[in-house]
Design a protein around this motif. Structure first.
Motif, PDB file in Angstrom:
ATOM      1  N   ARG A 123       5.517  19.550 -31.221  1.00  0.00           N
ATOM      2  CA  ARG A 123       5.658  18.886 -32.516  1.00  0.00           C
ATOM      3  C   ARG A 123       6.769  17.847 -32.460  1.00  0.00           C
ATOM      4  NH1 ARG A 123       2.344  22.110 -31.669  1.00  0.00           N
ATOM      5  NH2 ARG A 123       1.655  23.864 -32.956  1.00  0.00           N
ATOM      6  N   CYS A 125       8.486  14.456 -35.121  1.00  0.00           N
ATOM      7  CA  CYS A 125       8.410  13.525 -36.246  1.00  0.00           C
ATOM      8  C   CYS A 125       9.535  12.503 -36.103  1.00  0.00           C
ATOM      9  CB  CYS A 125       8.500  14.244 -37.591  1.00  0.00           C
ATOM     10  SG  CYS A 125      10.037  15.137 -37.851  1.00  0.00           S
ATOM     11  N   ARG A 134       0.612  12.599 -41.211  1.00  0.00           N
ATOM     12  CA  ARG A 134       0.844  13.788 -40.389  1.00  0.00           C
ATOM     13  C   ARG A 134      -0.428  14.043 -39.597  1.00  0.00           C
ATOM     14  NH1 ARG A 134       2.428  16.998 -45.712  1.00  0.00           N
ATOM     15  NH2 ARG A 134       0.596  15.742 -46.262  1.00  0.00           N
ATOM     16  N   ASP A 165       4.218  11.628 -37.367  1.00  0.00           N
ATOM     17  CA  ASP A 165       4.588  13.036 -37.476  1.00  0.00           C
ATOM     18  C   ASP A 165       3.396  13.810 -36.917  1.00  0.00           C
ATOM     19  OD1 ASP A 165       5.158  15.615 -38.184  1.00  0.00           O
ATOM     20  OD2 ASP A 165       5.501  15.204 -40.311  1.00  0.00           O
TER      21      ASP A 165
END
Length: 276
Positions: A123, A125, A134, A165
């Protein structure tokens, strides 16, 4: 005899007059002394009354001062409000355009992790702005470890330059049964939604690596096909209407078509079925 009596009579009156005068003087003196003492006594009384009040106020003030000295000072913690980030630009300033890809046979997962220190569990962002979308990247996988490493090595910096993100989900099929890409992508879609309310889903084959970061991995008002060509086919589509490889759909679009059909075993067919 008569004169003597008269003198005696006058003398008695004089004595009475003198006595009367003396009494008046004594009474007058006593009254004036009392009045003077009363006049002097009144300011004293007022002064005494004022003095008697002062200690009370002073004691109260002393108590307040004492309380102020003995009461511990409570320091409240300083609360820092989060800084509001602005929205990332529609076109990232970090894009580079076409890149020449290289693949090292000795590449390891540890090296990929070291090259992407700001990625945690797949992950990432942007730190300086709020991403436009996202994005969940879903990669069906089985027995393609080398291809997966090559893809991850290039895909992470590719997506970071686009200021997304994003999260990468690798959905692995165990066993020796025929591969079912469609089922894996459906499972990946449902599992990804348990983690985050993603705006966009990229259904990504493990053996396709993007070369140009102007090919933005975001969804639009219609489903998008992100494979504009392959080097193995001279950067031409395999056939007219080809919708496989890498596709982008919003949560609403994928839900509306009820995902991929689970009936396609082996490679191919499910992507064209989705397009239709």
């Amino acid at each position: 005899m008569g004169l003597s009596y008269a003198c005696l009579h006058v003398s008695s009156k004089l004595k009475l007059l003198i006595l009367f005068t003396a009494c008046i003087l004594v009474v007058g003196w006593a009254t004036s002394s009392y009045l003077v003492d009363a006049v002097h006594e009144t300011p004293r009384a007022k002064s005494a009354e004022a003095s008697s009040r002062k200690p009370t106020t002073s004691a109260k003030q002393q108590k307040e001062d004492l309380d102020g000295q003995t009461r511990p000072t409570v320091k409240l913690p300083t609360v820092k409000l989060p800084t509001m980030k602005s929205r990332c630009p529609a076109l990232s300033p970090y894009l580079r355009g076409p890149s020449k890809l290289t693949f090292r046979a000795s590449l390891t997962l540890e090296e990929v992790q070291k090259e992407n220190p700001r990625v945690a569990k797949g992950r990432h962002c942007p730190e300086d702005c709020l991403a436009q979308q996202r994005v969940a990247i879903l990669i069906p996988h089985r027995n393609r470890e080398r291809h997966l490493l090559f893809l991850l090595e290039h895909l992470h910096p590719f997506l970071q330059r686009q200021q997304l993100d994003y999260g990468i989900f690798v959905i692995h099929q165990a066993g020796d049964a025929k591969f079912n890409r469609a089922k894996l992508l459906n499972v990946g879609y449902l599992e990804a939604l348990k983690e985050k309310n993603w705006d966009c889903f990229i259904f990504h084959d493990v053996d396709l690596v993007p070369e140009n970061d102007y090919n933005i991995y975001m969804c639009g008002s219609q489903p998008k096909h992100l494979v504009v060509g392959r080097n193995s086919t001279g950067y031409r589509l395999r056939y007219q209407g080809y919708f496989g490889g890498v596709t982008a759909l919003t949560r609403e679009q994928f839900s509306k078509v009820n995902g991929f059909s689970n009936n396609y075993w082996g490679w191919g067919g499910e992507d064209d079925d989705l397009r239709l």
